[in-house]
Design an enzyme around this catalytic site. Sequence first.
Site, PDB file in Angstrom:
ATOM      1  N   HIS A 137       0.695  -1.186   0.152  1.00  0.00           N
ATOM      2  CA  HIS A 137       0.110   0.005  -0.216  1.00  0.00           C
ATOM      3  C   HIS A 137       1.227   1.222   0.254  1.00  0.00           C
ATOM      4  CE1 HIS A 137      -3.050  -2.674   0.368  1.00  0.00           C
ATOM      5  NE2 HIS A 137      -4.111  -1.496  -0.041  1.00  0.00           N
ATOM      6  N   ARG A 179     -10.465   2.777  -2.970  1.00  0.00           N
ATOM      7  CA  ARG A 179     -10.749   1.328  -1.920  1.00  0.00           C
ATOM      8  C   ARG A 179     -11.499   2.214  -0.882  1.00  0.00           C
ATOM      9  NH1 ARG A 179      -6.129   0.896  -4.458  1.00  0.00           N
ATOM     10  NH2 ARG A 179      -5.125  -1.102  -5.082  1.00  0.00           N
ATOM     11  N   ARG A 237     -15.920  -0.713  -3.657  1.00  0.00           N
ATOM     12  CA  ARG A 237     -15.931  -1.706  -3.460  1.00  0.00           C
ATOM     13  C   ARG A 237     -16.659  -1.250  -2.533  1.00  0.00           C
ATOM     14  NH1 ARG A 237      -9.663  -3.788  -3.937  1.00  0.00           N
ATOM     15  NH2 ARG A 237      -9.811  -3.066  -2.025  1.00  0.00           N
ATOM     16  N   GLU A 273      -9.079 -11.515  -7.838  1.00  0.00           N
ATOM     17  CA  GLU A 273      -7.677 -11.596  -6.976  1.00  0.00           C
ATOM     18  C   GLU A 273      -7.556 -12.757  -5.935  1.00  0.00           C
ATOM     19  OE1 GLU A 273      -7.738  -8.591  -4.146  1.00  0.00           O
ATOM     20  OE2 GLU A 273     -10.248  -8.551  -3.688  1.00  0.00           O
ATOM     21  N   ASN A 285      -2.848  -7.022  -7.578  1.00  0.00           N
ATOM     22  CA  ASN A 285      -1.990  -7.158  -6.673  1.00  0.00           C
ATOM     23  C   ASN A 285      -1.902  -8.164  -5.839  1.00  0.00           C
ATOM     24  OD1 ASN A 285      -1.659  -4.327  -7.281  1.00  0.00           O
ATOM     25  ND2 ASN A 285      -2.986  -3.927  -5.902  1.00  0.00           N
ATOM     26  N   ASP A 286      -2.833  -8.469  -5.570  1.00  0.00           N
ATOM     27  CA  ASP A 286      -3.937  -9.921  -5.106  1.00  0.00           C
ATOM     28  C   ASP A 286      -3.669 -11.398  -5.344  1.00  0.00           C
ATOM     29  OD1 ASP A 286      -3.659  -9.025  -2.082  1.00  0.00           O
ATOM     30  OD2 ASP A 286      -6.107  -8.134  -2.647  1.00  0.00           O
ATOM     31  N   ARG A 322       2.947 -10.052  -0.487  1.00  0.00           N
ATOM     32  CA  ARG A 322       3.037  -8.908  -1.200  1.00  0.00           C
ATOM     33  C   ARG A 322       3.672  -7.617  -0.523  1.00  0.00           C
ATOM     34  NH1 ARG A 322      -3.167  -6.301  -1.938  1.00  0.00           N
ATOM     35  NH2 ARG A 322      -2.307  -4.543  -2.209  1.00  0.00           N
ATOM     36  N   CYS A 377      -7.115  -3.648 -12.294  1.00  0.00           N
ATOM     37  CA  CYS A 377      -7.292  -2.319 -11.613  1.00  0.00           C
ATOM     38  C   CYS A 377      -6.006  -2.520 -10.571  1.00  0.00           C
ATOM     39  CB  CYS A 377      -8.885  -1.773 -10.626  1.00  0.00           C
ATOM     40  SG  CYS A 377      -9.403  -3.028  -9.208  1.00  0.00           S
TER      41      CYS A 377
HETATM   42  C1  PEP Z   1      -5.715  -5.714  -5.617  1.00  0.00           C
HETATM   43  O1  PEP Z   1      -5.100  -7.003  -5.030  1.00  0.00           O
HETATM   44  O2  PEP Z   1      -5.207  -6.017  -6.789  1.00  0.00           O
HETATM   45  C2  PEP Z   1      -6.442  -4.523  -5.976  1.00  0.00           C
HETATM   46  C3  PEP Z   1      -6.490  -3.853  -6.753  1.00  0.00           C
HETATM   47  O3  PEP Z   1      -6.726  -4.346  -4.137  1.00  0.00           O
HETATM   48  P1  PEP Z   1      -6.345  -3.871  -2.866  1.00  0.00           P
HETATM   49  O4  PEP Z   1      -4.826  -3.401  -3.717  1.00  0.00           O
HETATM   50  O5  PEP Z   1      -6.914  -2.801  -2.653  1.00  0.00           O
HETATM   51  O6  PEP Z   1      -5.782  -5.598  -2.189  1.00  0.00           O
HETATM   52 MG    MG Z   2      -6.756  -6.705  -3.524  1.00  0.00          MG
END
Ligand code: PEP
Ligand code: MG
Length: 830
Positions: free
Chosen positions: A449, A556, A592, A685, A708-709, A719, A756
């Site tokens: 993040h 988010r 979301r 994800e 990302n996830d 991550r 995203c």
């Molecule tokens: C992701 O996991 O790619 C995502 C966009 O959600 P976050 O980064 O908020 O977990």
């Molecule tokens: Mg995510």
Amino acid sequence: MLSLTPSQVRLGWSATNKAEAIRLVGQVMVESGFISPGYVDSMLKREQVSATFLGHGIAIPHGLPEARHLVLQTGVVVVQFPAGVVWSEDGHAHLVVGIAARSDEHLQVLANLTGVLDDEARAVALASTLDTAAIIQALQGSLASPEQDAPAFEGLSRQVLSPSPHGLHARPATLVVEVVRRFRADVTVHHEGRQANARSLLSLLRLGARGGSPLTLTAAGDDAAAALLALQQAFDAGLGEEPPAAPTPAPEPEPAAVLDYEGTLVAGLSASPGIAAGPVWAFQRERLEVEERAADAAREHQRLESALAGAAAELRQLHEGFLQKAGARRAAIFKAHLELLDDPELLRESHGLIDTGLSAGASWRRVFESRAQALAAMDEPVLASRAADLRDVGRRVLRPLARVLEGEPTFPEHPVVLLAEDLTPSDTAKLDPALVLGLCTAGGGTTSHTAIIARSLDLPAVVALGPSVLDLRDGQHCILDGDAGVLVVGPSARDRARAAHQRERIRLRREEEQVKRHQPAITLDGWRVEVAANINEAAEALKAVDAGGEGVGLTRTEFLFLQRDEPPGEEEQLHAYRAMVRALNGLPLILRTLDIGGDKHVPYLSLPAEENPFLGVRGLRLCFEREDLFRTQLRAILRASMEGPVRILYPMVALPEELAKARAITESVRREVGAAPVETGIMMEVPSAVMMAEQLARDVSFFSLGTNDLTQYLLAMDRRNPVLAPRADGLHPAVLRMVDLTVKAARRAGIRVGACGGIAGDPSGAVVLSGLGVSELSVAIPSIPAVKALLRSISLADAEAVARAALECGSAAEVRGLVRGLLARKGAKA
Ligand code: PEP
Ligand code: MG
């Protein structure tokens, strides 16, 4: 050898503030023939970089290294201010020692002063003494020659050299302590008239022994000879130090991506592009409060012991972990921390203060802080940086003895490059972008993040720099190169000029992209990719539109829940969502639902700690546990949907029944509030969702790829893990194959698919995702104009060809190479 005469000591002076006191001290230094008057300005400047307060009422003002030419002769003066002068937030100075040093002789003075510091009662007496000789004796005693000072010694001795290139700093000194611990003998290290107990890391550090300087080892006891022999061998082998010919600690970053810097490079991972230059500043998240006094000394001794044991266990675990993951060199720092914990001097003094009625926490804090301040004030950077280690260890022990308060981070008044171990979303949410030039973290990954927030704030960021960056001192100048993923410590004038030039180039390119930001992203062969924004709060919706965003692809919403003491109610949420709808003025808004858990902690929810929070009760799973929160949020979202096009996106769907349950709850809330049906979609994800995409696609209107996830779950790489971060790349072919499966399932079902996650806004990611058939990219606001410009400069046919080839690649690096090749052929601006 430095000497102190009565004319260099002035008693009973007063000053209304620090600047005045420094000028007075400077005057004495000028009168003593030590400096030219211009040096005083440099002494004042030095205080802005770092206050020279040592603790126990002693300050040691001195100039910056660049003003050394104004030093006429090395020397010290002492001015006593019995009423005290406010020096820093840590305290008042009563004894101000002005130092003029042309080379490193003053290290000796500092080392002597730390001797006075160890003795609080003596420091207090010197603050008001009317006896010049007492001050001279306190300092001069230790300025005297070893012959005068050394106690009569009966035992064995050996001569060795301090290890090159950096002298007896923490790592080699740790080794000395380790060797000595194998023996019963009392071993002392002698250096330029000072002596150190070889079992005490701090004591060894205070010798200030530079690389190659001669040391005498003496030992007494039944195994003295064996101890000296073992030590000599350890010194001869260099005490684990690399030979000066190979001093570069940081791994070499990819040459193509790095400017040719002359300063010391620390390689990390690029988390957000751009270049920043300025002083570093360490971010302190917690405030630790301790009771000052405690009635039951026996209990406090025991509390301190168990805090020490707990910290030692943590450090041993960290050491083991790093040893396996990152090798002995990187792990060594935790070993040095362990030695600091075991330092007999620190322990003796802390227990001694407990006996005077202080609590365990107050005693421990007092002792480690005063040592850390003494180390930090040293001009020798390697030694001064040990202060960070001592503070780190100190806080580790202090935590169980204190009340931990989530404090407001303190910032200097000028902009800085923020340095942190890692930043949580709530930390980053507190940042004032006006005072942060860039972010760098020892840990974290490109999808952490920190990276996400940095991109959304358009701040350059480099993550996963490794624990050694935490040694940097506040105020040290650096260049943060977010494009190359490096931190340049101590940049040369040429480095600074080049960085400024690079910044200018980036600025011009961005200006060009800005002009066309409202034009759609249509490829050369006529394929349109929608480019939307990722936002965290209502105020960003307008910014998204202004940046050329064609809607919001991801909100988010959990950010509304952070940094507060209770969850936002329905009306508050409604207000926020409605503001977004209105700002978007007809453009789609994807909200979301809560994705709390993982690295997003919300203290007031009192969620149980989990071993593996990313695999725990996170996202939709938490919403089912706390259906009250979920329903309140859905009510607010559905009421806001009455004002414009709102879509609902569910996070962390792993199983079809989770989607079914979420939809059922949403439907029941919709009936309650009387809203019209809204489109719903799921984050793709979790790998199981991708594998079940055909089935899931029947019940939703869209998929949104959370790369990302998806990357962390698919590659089994946390991550936030800095060691794994270089490999946890969303462009890995394994992830791209998941994207391909998702797009195919979505096409068969006739639903839309967007992305995203972080790679949607990465130039290579934007090309490959578009080539795989992803038709909406939702990216950080500042990336919108650049992603649009990039897509306009290529054809879909080219992107598809690269994407097909990418699916056959063996690594993310290969995929990136393919895209670089395409963009180079097209002359595109990646
Ligand atoms: C992701 O996991 O790619 C995502 C966009 O959600 P976050 O980064 O908020 O977990
Ligand atoms: Mg995510």
